[in-house]
Enzyme design. Structure first.
Site, PDB file in Angstrom:
ATOM      1  CB  ALA A 123      -0.925  -0.027   1.203  1.00  0.00           C
ATOM      2  CD  GLU A 182      -5.420   8.617  -1.151  1.00  0.00           C
ATOM      3  OE1 GLU A 182      -6.343   7.808  -0.987  1.00  0.00           O
ATOM      4  OE2 GLU A 182      -4.219   8.294  -1.065  1.00  0.00           O
ATOM      5  CG  HIS A 199      -4.832   1.733 -10.272  1.00  0.00           C
ATOM      6  ND1 HIS A 199      -4.117   2.522 -11.131  1.00  0.00           N
ATOM      7  CD2 HIS A 199      -4.951   2.430  -9.124  1.00  0.00           C
ATOM      8  CE1 HIS A 199      -3.803   3.650 -10.521  1.00  0.00           C
ATOM      9  NE2 HIS A 199      -4.298   3.623  -9.297  1.00  0.00           N
ATOM     10  NE  ARG A 243      -8.902   4.248  -9.169  1.00  0.00           N
ATOM     11  CZ  ARG A 243      -8.432   3.878  -7.988  1.00  0.00           C
ATOM     12  NH1 ARG A 243      -8.829   2.770  -7.435  1.00  0.00           N
ATOM     13  NH2 ARG A 243      -7.551   4.621  -7.366  1.00  0.00           N
ATOM     14  CG  HIS A 268      -5.786  -1.587  -7.148  1.00  0.00           C
ATOM     15  ND1 HIS A 268      -4.443  -1.735  -6.896  1.00  0.00           N
ATOM     16  CD2 HIS A 268      -6.198  -0.560  -6.372  1.00  0.00           C
ATOM     17  CE1 HIS A 268      -4.058  -0.832  -6.001  1.00  0.00           C
ATOM     18  NE2 HIS A 268      -5.106  -0.123  -5.653  1.00  0.00           N
ATOM     19  NE  ARG A 296      -9.910  -0.029  -2.574  1.00  0.00           N
ATOM     20  CZ  ARG A 296      -8.643   0.381  -2.427  1.00  0.00           C
ATOM     21  NH1 ARG A 296      -8.124   0.501  -1.227  1.00  0.00           N
ATOM     22  NH2 ARG A 296      -7.908   0.634  -3.480  1.00  0.00           N
TER      23      ARG A 296
END
Ligand SMILES: Cc1cc2nc3c(=O)[nH]c(=O)nc-3n(C[C@H](O)[C@H](O)[C@H](O)COP(=O)(O)OP(=O)(O)OC[C@H]3O[C@@H](n4cnc5c(N)ncnc54)[C@H](O)[C@@H]3O)c2cc1C
Length: 543
Positions: free
Chosen positions: A46, A115, A243, A290, A352, A387
């Site tokens: 991470a 983020e 990802h 994303r 991911h 998530r």
């Protein structure tokens, strides 16, 4: 071998549970990892950070952000628990017990990062190596505790469940319960049953069942497969987060290239040097959410047969700025002979994070008595269909503590003896575990999952995937039954089983939502990644 609590997996979730359980000094805890080094886990990879509570933040604001990212599928009580307890436990366990020093300013105030899709600054980090720092702290703490035994190079083969593994035939009339696990000692090359009052699954994610993944080689779905075989409920298995940008390489684990590169002006190009994101997101282009970027890249690769696309930051920022802003990425790429201050970076999307898993309640209990699941292997419902960045480390921490507290509050459960279960029978094994065969089969599973159960799914591809995976599953099971065990063989068997679980779930669910995208989506389904349904914005978050 007997122990009070058996913990399978030594990432943030398993290690946290072990430390909290060991507070009762008479309780013996055994924690095992298939890896040679206990540091080898998703947790250590991470980068970006872990959610804390920012100065202008509240429990409710964090809850709202998680629920929005989860695209209407997050379980509100689980989200509330994470938002309330998470930041408190971060201070108590990681800073207080594991002695972690998160990045702070000269006055000693913790630096809170922002983020993607977070409405507040609340991400704590240790440079861009947060997971590594957390795991060093937890393992240091764990190694100083006398009633914890850590076994590395031990791979769990299967859970011991009654009535399935009971020596007494009358156990068939009793309810399903878990009593430990059969464990393969990689050095001795033999299987040892470890009997336990309670067993905690903490085996992490499933990324390695896909050809391209950011996950390390141990993330092959072992826990999901063994829980499924034991009869536990598995839910939300179609929700696999991809990802958009990982470094294209021949490595089994693809290095994550932060979305912050695009946040800082990086542009995606075809291998011929042509920008293409306008085609997929005219208003956002390279700064689209994303999932849209990941699917755009994937379409370019599939439609034109490109092995990768390029991400160019060199033409948009001075070399010195790039080196300072992205030291880790710069250094890693340079080792691969890519100087990102001069050359575009070859990137591919990559599996991911697994949002689904073994269904658990707020204490980490699964549907099988005495079996708990914590961390990425579990599905608490927090992540719903997608998530929110930096919530997974926190989820492992919170449910690691919740499970330990639940076990500590119980009166002791009976511990079995060796004669209660049948001996592991390895007679009649005729083959050695041929690494060529294992790698070849593993590659087929990963290839099939990438192309047929990957970022863009359809009825036709999923039907093909299920048909081919079922055949592979049958072949691998047959091979498994006749072959001496190895860690690779155990992983292969679990990977094909987990792949089938994901493929069936993706086939059943015709609605595109969150990170599950069906191009033949049900007409009424509202996708969480369409512009109007998503508030996902790009920011400097690594995760
Ligand atoms: C590149 C990358 C970057 C990430 N960045 C972030 C971030 O910034 N913030 C964030 O919150 N999340 C991040 N994540 C996600 C997060 O790291 C994981 O979800 C989390 O660490 C999972 O922790 P865990 O304890 O559940 O599992 P893991 O840390 O994966 O641990 C699993 C353990 O189980 C063991 N194991 C597996 N199978 C067996 C078996 N059969 N027998 C014995 N042992 C077994 C493994 O050896 C390992 O010890 C990132 C993930 C990756 C890959």
């Amino acid at each position: 071998m007997q122990t009070d609590v058996l913990i399978i997996g030594c990432g943030i979730a398993g290690a946290t549970a072990a430390i909290q359980l060991a507070r009762d000094s008479l309780r013996q805890i055994t924690i095992i990892t298939r890896a040679e080094e206990a540091m080898d886990s998703n947790s250590s990879y991470a980068q970006g950070g872990i959610v804390g509570r920012g100065p202008d933040d509240t429990v409710e604001l964090l809850e709202e952000d998680i629920l929005t990212a989860g695209a209407g599928l997050s379980y509100p009580p689980a989200v509330k628990l994470l938002a309330k307890r998470g930041p408190e436990l971060l201070h108590e366990v990681l800073i207080g017990q594991a002695g972690l020093e998160f990045d702070h300013d000269e006055q000693g105030n913790l630096i809170m990062g922002l983020e993607a899709a977070h409405t507040r600054r609340r991400i704590l980090h240790v440079g861009d190596g947060t997971g590594e720092a957390i795991m060093k702290g937890l393992l240091r703490t764990l190694s100083g505790i006398a009633n914890i035994k850590l076994l590395s190079k031990h791979t769990v083969v299967d859970l011991i469940t009654f009535p399935h593994h009971a020596a007494d035939p009358l156990a068939v009339y009793k309810p399903l319960t878990c009593h430990g696990a059969y464990v393969f000692d990689q050095e001795m090359r033999q299987v040892v049953p470890i009997l336990a009052r309670q067993t905690i699954l903490a085996t992490g994610g499933i990324g390695q069942i896909f050809l391209n993944t950011t996950n390390p080689t141990g993330a092959r779905g072992d826990g999901v497969a063994m829980a499924y075989r034991a009869g536990a409920n598995i839910i939300n298995a179609e929700y696999v987060q991809f990802h958009p940008t990982a470094l294209s390489s021949t490595d089994a684990t693809k290095f994550l290239i932060s979305e912050a590169i695009r946040g800082e002006g990086g542009i995606l190009l075809t291998p011929q040097g042509k920008p293409f994101m306008e085609k997929y997101a005219p208003e956002w282009k390279d700064l689209a959410p994303r999932d849209i970027v990941a699917r755009g890249i994937y379409s370019e690769m599939v439609d034109h047969g490109y092995p990768y696309v390029l991400l160019d930051i060199a033409s948009h920022r001075p070399a010195e700025y790039i080196r300072e802003r992205f030291p880790h990425i710069y250094a890693h790429c340079l080792k691969q002979n890519i100087d990102i201050t001069h050359t575009p970076i070859p990137v591919v999307p990559a599996a991911h994070y697994f949002c689904g898993g073994v269904q658990v309640d707020l204490t980490g209990r699964t549907s099988i008595p005495n079996l708990y699941a914590v961390g990425e292997v579990s599905c608490t419902g927090v992540h719903g269909a997608n998530r929110l960045a930096s919530t997974s480390l926190l989820e492992g921490l919170v449910w690691g503590v919740q499970a330990a507290e639940d076990i500590r509050a119980q009166s002791p459960v009976a511990l079995l003896n060796d004669h209660d279960i049948p001996e592991w029978n390895d007679s009649g094994l005729i083959y050695e575990p041929d690494p060529n065969l294992i790698q070849g089969d593993m590659h087929s599973v990963r290839n099939l999952m990438w192309h047929y159960v990957g970022l863009v799914r359809s009825e036709y591809r999923l039907n093909r995937a299920i048909r081919d995976l079922r055949q592979q599953w049958l072949d691998i099971e047959e091979f498994y039954r006749k072959t001496r065990l190895s860690d690779g063989l155990i992983g292969l068997r679990n990977s094909v089983q987990t792949a089938l679980i994901v493929a069936y779930a993706a086939h059943r669910n015709r609605d595109s939502r969150g990170c599950h995208y069906r191009e033949d989506s049900h007409p009424q389904a509202k996708t969480a990644t369409s512009p109007e349904a998503s508030n996902v914005k790009l920011s400097g978050g690594l995760q």
